[in-house]
Design a protein around this motif. Structure first.
Motif, PDB file in Angstrom:
ATOM      1  N   ILE A 165      36.644  40.514  39.197  1.00 46.59           N
ATOM      2  CA  ILE A 165      35.538  40.312  38.252  1.00 46.59           C
ATOM      3  C   ILE A 165      34.227  40.433  39.015  1.00 46.59           C
ATOM      4  O   ILE A 165      34.073  39.844  40.095  1.00 46.59           O
ATOM      5  CB  ILE A 165      35.596  38.901  37.603  1.00 46.59           C
ATOM      6  CG1 ILE A 165      36.996  38.562  37.105  1.00 46.59           C
ATOM      7  CG2 ILE A 165      34.541  38.763  36.508  1.00 46.59           C
ATOM      8  CD1 ILE A 165      37.331  38.955  35.732  1.00 46.59           C
ATOM      9  N   GLN A 166      33.312  41.184  38.469  1.00 47.07           N
ATOM     10  CA  GLN A 166      31.995  41.377  39.116  1.00 47.07           C
ATOM     11  C   GLN A 166      30.888  40.922  38.168  1.00 47.07           C
ATOM     12  O   GLN A 166      30.909  41.270  36.984  1.00 47.07           O
ATOM     13  CB  GLN A 166      31.848  42.867  39.461  1.00 47.07           C
ATOM     14  CG  GLN A 166      30.521  43.212  40.098  1.00 47.07           C
ATOM     15  CD  GLN A 166      30.438  44.671  40.516  1.00 47.07           C
ATOM     16  OE1 GLN A 166      31.363  45.218  41.131  1.00 47.07           O
ATOM     17  NE2 GLN A 166      29.326  45.318  40.193  1.00 47.07           N
ATOM     18  N   TYR A 167      29.935  40.158  38.724  1.00 47.38           N
ATOM     19  CA  TYR A 167      28.864  39.584  37.901  1.00 47.38           C
ATOM     20  C   TYR A 167      27.508  40.226  38.163  1.00 47.38           C
ATOM     21  O   TYR A 167      26.477  39.587  37.984  1.00 47.38           O
ATOM     22  CB  TYR A 167      28.777  38.071  38.160  1.00 47.38           C
ATOM     23  CG  TYR A 167      30.032  37.332  37.743  1.00 47.38           C
ATOM     24  CD1 TYR A 167      30.215  36.929  36.421  1.00 47.38           C
ATOM     25  CD2 TYR A 167      31.037  37.047  38.664  1.00 47.38           C
ATOM     26  CE1 TYR A 167      31.370  36.256  36.037  1.00 47.38           C
ATOM     27  CE2 TYR A 167      32.195  36.379  38.289  1.00 47.38           C
ATOM     28  CZ  TYR A 167      32.341  35.987  36.974  1.00 47.38           C
ATOM     29  OH  TYR A 167      33.485  35.332  36.587  1.00 47.38           O
TER      30      TYR A 167
ATOM     31  N   GLU B   5      42.487  47.482  40.446  1.00 44.98           N
ATOM     32  CA  GLU B   5      42.631  48.407  41.573  1.00 44.98           C
ATOM     33  C   GLU B   5      41.411  49.333  41.695  1.00 44.98           C
ATOM     34  O   GLU B   5      41.538  50.557  41.703  1.00 44.98           O
ATOM     35  CB  GLU B   5      43.926  49.213  41.422  1.00 44.98           C
ATOM     36  CG  GLU B   5      45.154  48.329  41.621  1.00 44.98           C
ATOM     37  CD  GLU B   5      46.451  48.987  41.172  1.00 44.98           C
ATOM     38  OE1 GLU B   5      46.388  50.101  40.606  1.00 44.98           O
ATOM     39  OE2 GLU B   5      47.510  48.372  41.406  1.00 44.98           O
ATOM     40  N   ASP B   6      40.227  48.726  41.686  1.00 43.65           N
ATOM     41  CA  ASP B   6      38.952  49.438  41.828  1.00 43.65           C
ATOM     42  C   ASP B   6      38.570  50.327  40.650  1.00 43.65           C
ATOM     43  O   ASP B   6      37.594  51.079  40.716  1.00 43.65           O
ATOM     44  CB  ASP B   6      38.918  50.267  43.129  1.00 43.65           C
ATOM     45  CG  ASP B   6      38.901  49.359  44.351  1.00 43.65           C
ATOM     46  OD1 ASP B   6      38.404  48.212  44.232  1.00 43.65           O
ATOM     47  OD2 ASP B   6      39.421  49.785  45.401  1.00 43.65           O
TER      48      ASP B   6
END
Ligand SMILES: CC(C)(COP(=O)(O)OP(=O)(O)OC[C@H]1O[C@@H](n2cnc3c(N)ncnc32)[C@H](O)[C@@H]1OP(=O)(O)O)[C@@H](O)C(=O)NCCC(=O)NCCS
Length: 140
Positions: free
Chosen positions: A5-7, A50-51
């Motif tokens: 997860i990217q914020y 997986e990116d």
């Protein structure tokens, strides 16, 4: 499933954002337009498997008591695995003192009801493309 997860908006392929929204039958624009919208949002959540970018959502907000959620979408092949729920719950966790509103795509209300959202009786909207929004079944 090993999800990341990217914020923030670092290294996002904005054309892919456009593509995922299109696949979800949501309003979509050029990648550049989505870049601006997400970068100008208070809270963003991107999910990778997986990116590979597989879903996202964002909220515009004062950061304290009001927030509106937009552009929640998951790649169709990843539906039904709890990813949409994870996106919305993570947005909420970032600004936990806020009330949240949104308008669901017609047919998606039950997804938000499961997350404890309630139908609003007095919601009003002023839309640039009013006719299109009415034809989609969002306004009366
Ligand atoms: C709506 C969407 C984001 C849901 O994502 P998802 O990852 O498939 O949903 P989840 O697996 O997290 O589902 C969470 C719960 O909601 C339920 N749910 C998901 N989609 C639903 C739907 N369309 N109708 C009713 N319930 C739904 C699931 O069964 C699950 O229930 P459970 O917790 O009892 O198991 C996804 O279908 C999507 O991207 N659709 C296209 C774009 C879109 O319509 N976005 C919403 C715009 S408002």
């Amino acid at each position: 499933m090993d999800l990341k997860i990217q914020y923030n908006c670092n290294n996002i392929n904005w054309d892919l954002v456009s593509e995922i929204l299109k696949k979800g039958e949501m309003a979509y624009f050029s990648g550049e337009v989505h870049k601006k919208a997400f970068e100008n949002s208070h809270t963003v959540v991107f999910v990778f498997h997986e990116d590979k970018l597989i879903g996202f959502g964002r909220a515009i907000s004062d950061g304290v008591y009001q927030a509106v959620i937009y552009d929640v979408a998951v790649l169709p092949e990843y539906h039904g695995k709890g990813i949409g729920k994870e996106i919305v719950n993570n947005i909420i966790k970032c600004i936990p003192t806020c009330n949240f509103i949104l308008y669901a795509s017609p047919g998606k209300e039950a997804f938000y009801e499961k997350l404890n959202f309630k139908k609003m009786k007095t919601a009003m909207g002023l839309f640039i493309n009013a006719e299109k929004v009415r034809d989609k079944g969002i306004t009366e």
